[in-house]
Scaffold this motif. Structure first.
Motif, PDB file in Angstrom:
ATOM      1  N   GLY A 253     -12.809  -1.502   3.318  1.00 17.61           N
ATOM      2  CA  GLY A 253     -12.460  -0.059   3.706  1.00 17.61           C
ATOM      3  C   GLY A 253     -12.005   0.772   2.351  1.00 17.61           C
ATOM      4  N   GLY A 254     -12.785   0.858   1.449  1.00 24.89           N
ATOM      5  CA  GLY A 254     -12.182   1.473   0.231  1.00 24.89           C
ATOM      6  C   GLY A 254     -11.877   2.780   0.393  1.00 24.89           C
ATOM      7  N   GLY A 270      -8.705  -1.806   5.115  1.00 24.93           N
ATOM      8  CA  GLY A 270      -8.879  -2.720   5.900  1.00 24.93           C
ATOM      9  C   GLY A 270      -7.848  -3.849   6.019  1.00 24.93           C
ATOM     10  N   ASP A 271      -7.300  -4.068   4.773  1.00 28.04           N
ATOM     11  CA  ASP A 271      -6.535  -5.177   4.618  1.00 28.04           C
ATOM     12  C   ASP A 271      -5.265  -4.699   3.756  1.00 28.04           C
ATOM     13  OD1 ASP A 271      -7.346  -4.530   1.968  1.00 28.04           O
ATOM     14  OD2 ASP A 271      -8.681  -6.512   1.796  1.00 28.04           O
ATOM     15  N   ASN A 272      -4.768  -3.271   3.613  1.00 22.63           N
ATOM     16  CA  ASN A 272      -3.919  -2.986   3.355  1.00 22.63           C
ATOM     17  C   ASN A 272      -3.423  -3.220   1.835  1.00 22.63           C
ATOM     18  OD1 ASN A 272      -1.924  -0.964   4.316  1.00 22.63           O
ATOM     19  ND2 ASN A 272      -0.163  -2.518   4.021  1.00 22.63           N
ATOM     20  N   TYR A 288      -1.022  -4.582  -4.857  1.00 26.58           N
ATOM     21  CA  TYR A 288       0.032  -4.803  -3.632  1.00 26.58           C
ATOM     22  C   TYR A 288      -0.871  -5.108  -2.614  1.00 26.58           C
ATOM     23  CZ  TYR A 288       2.759  -3.164   0.357  1.00 26.58           C
ATOM     24  OH  TYR A 288       3.171  -3.187   1.398  1.00 26.58           O
ATOM     25  N   ASP A 289       0.007  -6.089  -1.835  1.00 26.13           N
ATOM     26  CA  ASP A 289      -0.615  -6.601  -0.595  1.00 26.13           C
ATOM     27  C   ASP A 289       0.383  -6.742   0.446  1.00 26.13           C
ATOM     28  OD1 ASP A 289      -2.652  -9.793  -0.137  1.00 26.13           O
ATOM     29  OD2 ASP A 289      -2.143  -8.319   1.262  1.00 26.13           O
ATOM     30  N   ASP A 290       0.463  -6.276   1.674  1.00 26.12           N
ATOM     31  CA  ASP A 290       1.427  -6.431   2.525  1.00 26.12           C
ATOM     32  C   ASP A 290       1.567  -7.911   3.015  1.00 26.12           C
ATOM     33  OD1 ASP A 290      -0.733  -6.443   4.263  1.00 26.12           O
ATOM     34  OD2 ASP A 290       0.228  -4.876   5.498  1.00 26.12           O
ATOM     35  N   SER A 291       0.395  -8.532   2.854  1.00 27.81           N
ATOM     36  CA  SER A 291       0.556 -10.075   3.613  1.00 27.81           C
ATOM     37  C   SER A 291       1.366 -10.991   2.662  1.00 27.81           C
ATOM     38  CB  SER A 291      -1.020 -10.590   3.696  1.00 27.81           C
ATOM     39  OG  SER A 291      -1.648 -10.902   2.370  1.00 27.81           O
ATOM     40  N   GLY A 302      -1.028   1.149   5.925  1.00 23.48           N
ATOM     41  CA  GLY A 302      -2.130   2.355   5.964  1.00 23.48           C
ATOM     42  C   GLY A 302      -2.411   2.858   4.778  1.00 23.48           C
ATOM     43  N   VAL A 303      -2.694   2.052   3.658  1.00 25.14           N
ATOM     44  CA  VAL A 303      -3.003   2.535   2.398  1.00 25.14           C
ATOM     45  C   VAL A 303      -4.013   3.599   2.253  1.00 25.14           C
ATOM     46  CG1 VAL A 303      -1.609   0.706   1.094  1.00 25.14           C
ATOM     47  CG2 VAL A 303      -4.201   0.726   1.894  1.00 25.14           C
TER      48      VAL A 303
END
Length: 386
Positions: A253-254, A270-272, A288-291, A302-303
């Motif tokens: 989801g670019g 899709g992967d924030n 950045y990766d919220d996981s 929701g970037v």
């Protein structure tokens, strides 16, 4: 300057965080921010417009969907989305897409040197679901259709020249565009769960009428080296552009895309995640990766659209989340810059700075009603970092 990512993140008090563990190359690691101590300080109470801002900043509404823009007879479009600013003599212009299908298009608002609205008008009509886009170095706006086999339209922010469909830039579910004047290419994101990152290489820089569409080729890891490969059939039919090249890297989801200092930042909803391409070294990595957040609540969810400032700060708008625009600083801090209250059914879109960097424009796409007809476009003024 490049960032080098250590793939580490931590939330401090739920209000600020290390940004992907990034470092400015050659610089010492920044000290972790304390709760509420982003570069602009803590957010205050909501103002009369429902916007929570740091001390010293103010907001105003400049347009509402379905209503005439102040001081003009022009009715603002529904579902305002991606946007950009352009110098106009001593004033400036803000352009904004309309993400409705059909009849999307783009509108513009003109401002005097004092920030007074002096006009509003249409610059693109008869298109579909115009989501994001990007500004070119020759001061046109690339308006992108977020639909299957969508097009890119090159538009004139002054509304003098007719918009032109740029077929050579490919047909796919376009999202955002970012021009790179050093390599003389335009980067393009694709809003599909298995989308790709593209670049368009014009035959002649300054003209988008002809050129070569390429796709990023890389492994499945979250970091590594990359190359570019030509897309055999940019028309995307009968075979979609994202499935034509073996080894093309898939992104979930670019969304937004921003170029600065030999680096491309882009977001995937899709992967924030926020990704970066280090163009000098030919490598990509997670920024950045919220996981990777190990405690508390992820500061950015929701970037979506992304832009930057001369100071090196990145501003990332949230699609949903807590309806914030977050700032990501060169010294590794991420914190909310603003938040809109009472609009949980909306998303923040179109962040763009005035040419002098003193004003930030953006929209709440569906406003308080949660409907595309309820969009609100704002201006925030204050002491932004130079």
């Amino acid at each position: 300057m490049e960032r080098r990512t250590l793939l580490r993140a931590a939330v401090l008090g739920g209000s600020s965080a290390v940004f992907g563990g990034t470092l400015w190359r050659g610089a010492a690691h920044a000290a972790p921010a304390q709760p509420g101590t982003g570069p602009y300080g803590a957010l205050g109470s909501a103002d009369a417009n429902g916007v929570r801002l740091p001390s010293g900043f103010t907001s105003r509404v400049i347009a509402r969907s379905g209503q005439t823009v102040t001081g003009t007879s022009y009715t603002w479009h529904s579902a305002p989305d991606g946007g950009a600013c352009y110098p106009d003599g001593t004033g400036w212009i803000y352009v904004s897409n309309s993400e409705i299908n059909p009849s999307g298009g783009t509108s513009a608002v003109k401002f005097s040197s004092a920030g007074t609205i002096t006009g509003a008008y249409r610059i693109l009509s008869g298109t579909r679901q115009n989501c994001a886009g990007g500004r070119t170095p020759w001061n046109t706006w690339l308006s992108c259709e977020e639909v299957s086999l969508g097009y890119v339209y090159e538009t004139d922010p002054w509304g003098v020249n007719a918009a032109v469909r740029r077929d050579a830039m490919g047909r796919f579910k376009h999202e955002a565009a970012a021009a790179d004047p050093v390599r003389k290419v335009v980067y393009l994101t694709e809003d599909e769960t298995n989308g790709c990152l593209y670049r368009f290489v014009p035959t002649t820089w300054g003209s988008l009428s002809a050129g070569t569409l390429q796709v990023l080729v890389a492994g499945t890891a979250t970091s590594g080296s990359f190359t570019w490969a030509n897309v055999p059939d940019p028309d995307g039919s009968p075979t979609t552009t994202r499935t034509q090249v073996s080894g093309s890297k898939k992104f979930n989801g670019g969304e937004g895309c921003h170029y600065a200092d030999d680096t491309v930042w882009f977001t995937t909803k899709g992967d924030n995640r926020v990704w970066q391409l280090n163009l000098n070294s030919g490598t990509y990595e997670l920024a950045y990766d919220d996981s990777l957040v190990t405690s508390g609540t992820a500061p950015l969810t929701g970037v979506d659209n992304i832009t930057g400032t001369a100071s090196g700060d990145l501003f990332v708008a949230e699609d949903g989340g807590t309806m914030e625009i977050c700032v990501i600083t060169p010294d590794d801090v991420i914190a909310p810059f603003l938040r809109i209250d009472g609009q949980s059914g909306s998303e923040i879109t179109g962040p763009a700075f005035s040419p002098d960097g003193s004003r930030l424009y953006f929209s709440s796409q569906r406003g308080t009603s949660g409907s595309s007809s309820g969009g609100i476009t704002y201006e925030v003024k204050g002491p932004f970092r130079a």
